[in-house]
Scaffold this active site. Structure first.
Site, PDB file in Angstrom:
ATOM      1  N   ALA A  58       0.811  -1.220   0.000  1.00  0.00           N
ATOM      2  CA  ALA A  58       0.000   0.000   0.000  1.00  0.00           C
ATOM      3  C   ALA A  58       0.844   1.269   0.000  1.00  0.00           C
ATOM      4  CB  ALA A  58      -0.969  -0.004   1.181  1.00  0.00           C
ATOM      5  N   HIS A  61       4.065   5.019  -4.891  1.00  0.00           N
ATOM      6  CA  HIS A  61       5.482   5.099  -5.253  1.00  0.00           C
ATOM      7  C   HIS A  61       5.783   6.297  -6.151  1.00  0.00           C
ATOM      8  CE1 HIS A  61       6.619   1.248  -3.558  1.00  0.00           C
ATOM      9  NE2 HIS A  61       5.630   0.649  -4.199  1.00  0.00           N
ATOM     10  N   CYS A 412     -17.727  -1.557  16.092  1.00  0.00           N
ATOM     11  CA  CYS A 412     -16.397  -2.159  16.228  1.00  0.00           C
ATOM     12  C   CYS A 412     -15.547  -1.199  17.060  1.00  0.00           C
ATOM     13  CB  CYS A 412     -15.775  -2.385  14.857  1.00  0.00           C
ATOM     14  SG  CYS A 412     -14.033  -2.877  14.888  1.00  0.00           S
TER      15      CYS A 412
END
Length: 479
Positions: A58, A61, A412
């Site tokens: 991830a 670049h 969550c």
């Protein structure tokens, strides 16, 4: 927006069928849909970005270390700017952390000037060679023995899940018909159209684009070609708890080898720290298992790079497969006679280069005779939910919670995912079909407990959403 579709429309002949809804295929479909074309996007799996696109390091670049003069180098450099701009417009989470290559021995230290020169040949001029004092100033937690480094301030971390989903969502909103669970099993070429025989029914198209990832060479062979061959290269990674994040505020890279960029330590867009990947050449194109040997290898490397990291808790481990090609560059070609194009051998750099690959391929398709009349009625790009930590998330947005209390109701707790976010995922243009898809859209069940506390509630919400939708979650784009 979108309406459900579970099977191809009998008798309908698309102008272009794109095979593979990973990051590259989704980018190609989106770019094609910017023109007056009927486009269908086929995905063998149950969700977009569920193959090689979902499990990588991830990194956005700069292309500083690509082989100069290659198509890959050119498209990574171009894609870096395109994707960064697109992320700004759509809300794809990314952070410009910068990176530091660390030399641990004399041979690696001697390689740094050559890497700096390579970066400059690729058009990247911001790298600097630094001594050990500066290395430890930038990353104080590094283990002892670093001799020097090369800075790459332009490197960034990005959410690969949201990137693929944004491109696919944009494509569907532009009119692309997305068919998930449609694996191409055979093809029948014809004078005016190609019939793709899929696991979900036949799909007819005048042109076909092969962006099938690890299956790209197999599909290419079905069109009679023998120009590249792929094998899976497995990368195992360890994800450390968020408490480790203060140790790592930038990407720590090794000096590259012929197998790839090697084992790195990197912050993630979600607030964790990642160690990996391994680089294991495999034969099974579906083997994403993790192994004791892989963990031992990563721990041995991690102990050398940053011993303090190994004192932190591991939240998760996973493995991804990337397409290793026997051709040293991307294979992006068009056969005008067959009305067939391939974007194959796209390595992990394909996350960065995806939009540039699409741009380049459309140029080749235009030259080969595909009529590309640009549309003037395109919808605005989608605004994606933020699942990164660089900007405020819903649970911390008091104004948003006041307007809709569901954003303040946490489901969550490890990842602070609210019921509102899960609800929104089910109501989105491309809703999830399973728990993994929901994880990638919301981060639910991705935290320290790995779903131990929230799993029942999240699963119940998923089952309710699927019952409400009748299990019908494929998409038909409308203009």
């Amino acid at each position: 927006m979108s309406t459900p579709q579970t099977a191809p429309e009998p008798g309908r002949v698309a102008d272009v069928a794109v095979i593979g809804a990973g990051v590259v295929g989704s980018a190609i479909a989106r770019a094609l849909a910017g023109h007056r074309l009927d486009v269908v996007l086929l995905e063998a799996r149950g969700d977009v970005g569920d193959g090689t696109s979902k499990a990588n390091t991830a990194i956005l670049h700069t292309g500083f270390d690509a082989a100069p003069g290659t198509l890959e180098a050119r498209l990574v450099a171009r894609g870096y700017g395109l994707l960064k701009d697109y992320a700004d417009r759509t809300g794809i989470p990314y952070e410009p952390t910068g990176a530091l290559l660390v030399a641990w021995d004399d041979e690696q230290l001697a390689a740094l000037p050559g890497l700096k020169e390579k970066a400059e040949r690729n058009g990247y001029t911001e790298s600097e060679i630094v001594g050990p004092d500066e290395v430890y100033r930038q990353v104080p937690a590094l283990g002892p023995g670093a001799l020097g480094g090369l800075t790459v301030p332009g490197e960034s971390i990005i959410c690969t899940w949201t990137t693929t989903l944004a491109l696919a969502t944009d494509a569907v909103r532009r009119g692309v018909r997305l068919l998930r669970g449609h694996r191409v099993e055979s093809i029948t070429p014809g004078a005016d159209e190609t019939v793709l025989h899929t696991s979900g029914g036949d799909v007819r198209a005048r042109w076909v684009v092969n962006a099938a990832g690890l299956g790209g060479d197999v599909l290419d062979a079905r069109f009679g070609h023998d120009r590249f061959h792929l094998h899976p290269r497995r990368g195992q990674l360890l994800v450390y708890d968020k408490q480790a994040r203060p140790l790592v505020d930038r990407i720590v890279l090794p000096v590259p080898s012929k197998l790839g960029k090697g084992v790195l330590i990197s912050p993630t867009i979600y607030g964790n720290v990642m160690l990996g990947p391994t680089a294991e050449d495999m034969t099974d194109r579906a083997d994403t298992s993790t192994t004791g040997d892989g963990y031992a290898f990563l721990l041995e490397r991690g102990k050398r790079i940053m011993p303090r990291l190994l004192e932190e808790e591991v939240t998760a481990s996973y493995a991804g497969l990337r397409a290793a090609s026997d051709v040293s560059d991307y294979t992006i070609e068009v056969d005008a006679e067959q009305r067939y194009a391939v974007a194959g051998g796209i390595r992990s750099t394909g996350l960065t280069s995806s939009m540039a690959v699409a741009e380049h391929l459309l140029g080749l398709l235009r030259e080969a005779g595909l009529d590309l009349e640009e549309r003037t009625d395109l919808p605005e790009p989608p605004r994606m939910p933020n699942i990164g930590e660089a900007f405020p998330r819903p649970y911390a947005d008091a104004e948003r919670i006041a307007d809709d209390p569901e954003y303040g109701t946490i489901t969550c707790f490890c990842e602070r995912v609210s019921r509102g976010e899960i609800r929104d995922a089910f109501a989105s243009t491309i809703p999830p079909r399973d728990l993994d898809g929901l994880r990638r859209r919301t981060r639910a069940m991705n935290g320290r407990c790995q779903g131990f506390y929230c799993g029942a509630n999240v699963t119940g919400m998923l089952e309710h959403a699927l019952r409400t939708a009748g299990g019908d979650t494929d998409e038909k784009g409308e203009r």
